[in-house]
Every structure is written in C-alpha cells, then in structure tokens.
Write an enzyme that holds these catalytic residues in place. Structure first.
Site, mmCIF file in Angstrom:
data_model
loop_
_atom_site.group_PDB
_atom_site.id
_atom_site.type_symbol
_atom_site.label_atom_id
_atom_site.label_comp_id
_atom_site.label_asym_id
_atom_site.label_seq_id
_atom_site.Cartn_x
_atom_site.Cartn_y
_atom_site.Cartn_z
ATOM 1 N N ILE A 193 0.673 -1.082 -0.115
ATOM 2 C CA ILE A 193 0.003 0.087 -0.158
ATOM 3 C C ILE A 193 1.012 1.327 -0.206
ATOM 4 O O ILE A 193 1.591 1.380 0.632
ATOM 5 C CB ILE A 193 -0.976 0.116 1.305
ATOM 6 C CG1 ILE A 193 -1.709 -1.300 1.208
ATOM 7 C CG2 ILE A 193 -1.848 1.284 1.186
ATOM 8 C CD1 ILE A 193 -2.575 -1.442 2.671
ATOM 9 N N ALA A 202 0.048 9.122 -2.287
ATOM 10 C CA ALA A 202 0.246 10.428 -2.168
ATOM 11 C C ALA A 202 -0.442 11.076 -3.027
ATOM 12 O O ALA A 202 -0.826 10.715 -4.131
ATOM 13 C CB ALA A 202 1.854 10.712 -1.979
ATOM 14 N N TYR A 246 9.749 12.076 -6.565
ATOM 15 C CA TYR A 246 9.204 11.350 -5.570
ATOM 16 C C TYR A 246 8.684 11.964 -4.246
ATOM 17 O O TYR A 246 7.963 11.443 -3.573
ATOM 18 C CB TYR A 246 10.296 10.277 -5.219
ATOM 19 C CG TYR A 246 9.747 8.871 -4.530
ATOM 20 C CD1 TYR A 246 8.926 8.113 -5.572
ATOM 21 C CD2 TYR A 246 10.275 8.357 -3.682
ATOM 22 C CE1 TYR A 246 8.330 6.735 -5.112
ATOM 23 C CE2 TYR A 246 9.650 7.105 -3.219
ATOM 24 C CZ TYR A 246 9.029 6.554 -3.911
ATOM 25 O OH TYR A 246 8.231 5.257 -3.455
ATOM 26 N N LYS A 280 8.364 6.175 2.620
ATOM 27 C CA LYS A 280 9.190 5.021 2.298
ATOM 28 C C LYS A 280 10.306 4.893 3.653
ATOM 29 O O LYS A 280 10.518 3.864 4.112
ATOM 30 C CB LYS A 280 9.840 5.023 0.980
ATOM 31 C CG LYS A 280 8.824 4.813 0.030
ATOM 32 C CD LYS A 280 8.105 3.367 0.101
ATOM 33 C CE LYS A 280 6.781 3.156 -1.280
ATOM 34 N NZ LYS A 280 6.240 2.113 -0.781
ATOM 35 N N ILE A 336 9.853 -0.108 -11.515
ATOM 36 C CA ILE A 336 8.814 -1.072 -12.534
ATOM 37 C C ILE A 336 7.802 -0.111 -13.298
ATOM 38 O O ILE A 336 7.234 0.680 -12.343
ATOM 39 C CB ILE A 336 8.454 -2.185 -11.738
ATOM 40 C CG1 ILE A 336 9.599 -2.963 -11.354
ATOM 41 C CG2 ILE A 336 7.802 -3.053 -12.737
ATOM 42 C CD1 ILE A 336 9.003 -4.037 -10.291
ATOM 43 N N THR A 353 4.592 0.461 -13.712
ATOM 44 C CA THR A 353 3.081 -0.215 -13.067
ATOM 45 C C THR A 353 2.100 1.098 -12.965
ATOM 46 O O THR A 353 2.449 2.056 -13.170
ATOM 47 C CB THR A 353 3.257 -0.836 -11.808
ATOM 48 O OG1 THR A 353 3.572 0.261 -10.779
ATOM 49 C CG2 THR A 353 4.186 -1.869 -11.540
ATOM 50 N N LEU A 354 0.945 0.577 -12.647
ATOM 51 C CA LEU A 354 -0.121 1.621 -12.523
ATOM 52 C C LEU A 354 0.171 2.541 -11.761
ATOM 53 O O LEU A 354 -0.049 3.704 -11.867
ATOM 54 C CB LEU A 354 -1.401 1.077 -12.496
ATOM 55 C CG LEU A 354 -2.782 1.894 -12.617
ATOM 56 C CD1 LEU A 354 -2.881 2.667 -13.893
ATOM 57 C CD2 LEU A 354 -3.967 1.164 -12.219
#
Length: 235
Positions: free
Chosen positions: A70, A73, A135, A142, A171, A173-174
C-alpha cells in the site's frame, strides 16, 4: 503470483469494489480465480478489525504471512519542490504508505501467534534514502516505512514473527505512473545498474516469496534490494 505458483493459499485485500474487479479480471485467466478477495480501507481501524475477523474465518484463525503493498500520496505533492509539501499531503502519504503497515501487522499478530509464528513483508524503494526527482513526500513515507520495519521486527521477534521489506527497482506499473519522469528512471537504471537492466515484477514477487518462506527463517528487520544492483552504485 509467485506465492500461488508455489502452492500457497492466498487471499487479497483491496481498497474498493473497483480494485476487486481488477483482481478478479487478473486472476480469471489463471487457475487461481477462486482466491478470496476482501475489501478494506487500511487507513480505517474499523475496516482492519473487520478484515482480520473475515480472514480468520477463512483461514481457521491462523495466518502465515502478510504482504503489504500500500502506498499513496496526493499527485500535487509529487510535483514541484518537496519544500512545498502540504500538511495534509504529508499526513495522507505517511498514514497510507507507512502507518498502514504498522496497523495491518498489528491486526495480523494474533493470527500469526496462533500459527506459531509468521512473516510480514512490505515494499519500499530507494527514494527512502536518496533524493529521486518527482518522488518527494513519498520518499519520506518510504523512509518511515523502512524504520517501522525494523521496530516491528524488534517488537515481534520474540513471538517468532519476522518483518522485512523489499526495496524494488523502478517498474512500469499503474501505481508508478504517478511519478513524473518514470521513463527516464527506467532508462537510467538499465544503463547504470551492474546487471545493465531493470527488474520485473516476477523478480520482486520471488523475493517476497523468499522472505515469507522458511528459507529466510533467520532474517528479520532487513531491507532486501531487488534492483539489479543499482543501489550499490555511486551515481
């Protein structure tokens, strides 16, 4: 899918009916279409309590492993400068991406104890310790997630409950699509990682499988990098 491939009995927890439909669609073309799928907002304690009652009923009051994937942001807090992060955006990112691992692991604890021990694994990223453009507050979340991993490992170790994290390379990804410059990140890693490539979701899945299995029974509180070695480089 790595867990399913090796014969694990797996259940999924998703945020809403839309995500449940997505998982059903993903599994429909496989032999694993009968996996239970629960709905839970991991930022709401009442939802978590209900989830583990349902999980306990399905798995006979015991649980061997938990995978926490999970992270969230606000999009506006992932652009511009980190110094402009809103107070509300900070709270949303830290609550969703870090505290949810604490609350989900706490909820799983009685089921782990009933099983004689267990393992919890979360997913992190190198932005926890290095500045990654775009980020922003997620990097702070994180970092909190990785620190929480260590504190959870210390608390739960006496009960034979292990807690670890996998820090995966970027990677496509969505979820990652919300990070600006993802294409440049993927290209940079493939050019500079020791293995001269990126990593796939299957490689991350296999690492999670390892940390959940008895093969890693002596490992807890660790951050396992699965990024083709990029994290060891100085650039």
């Amino acid at each position: 899918l790595s867990l399913l491939r090796e014969g694990a009995t797996v259940a999924f927890s998703v945020f809403s009916e839309r995500e449940r439909d997505d998982v059903i669609k993903l599994l429909s073309s496989t032999e694993y279409s009968s996996c239970p799928i629960f709905i839970c907002n991991a930022t709401v304690q009442e939802d978590i309590d209900r989830l583990y009652v349902e999980v306990g009923e399905v798995f006979g009051g015991k649980l061997d492993g938990l995978v926490h994937g999970i992270a969230f942001a606000k999009r506006e807090d992932l652009v511009g400068e980190f110094v402009d992060t809103s107070s509300d955006g900070w709270d949303v990112a830290l609550q969703s991406s870090a505290y949810s691992f604490v609350s989900m692991t706490r909820g799983a604890r009685p089921l782990f104890v009933a099983a004689g021990g267990g393992a919890a694994v979360t997913l992190s990223y190198l932005g926890s310790e290095r500045v990654v453009p775009g980020y922003n507050v997620m990097g702070v979340a994180k970092a909190a997630l990785e620190s929480s991993t260590r504190y959870l490992a210390s608390d739960l170790g006496p009960e034979n409950i292990r807690v670890n994290a996998v820090s995966a390379g970027p990677i496509k990804t969505l979820a990652a699509s919300g990070v600006s410059g993802l294409g440049n990140m993927l290209k940079h890693v493939s050019e500079h990682a020791p293995m001269r490539r990126g990593v796939g979701a299957d490689e991350v899945g296999d690492a999670v499988l390892f940390l959940l299995s008895s093969l890693s029974r002596g490992i807890t509180g660790e951050i396992l990098y699965v990024d083709a070695g990029y994290n060891i480089m100085g650039f």
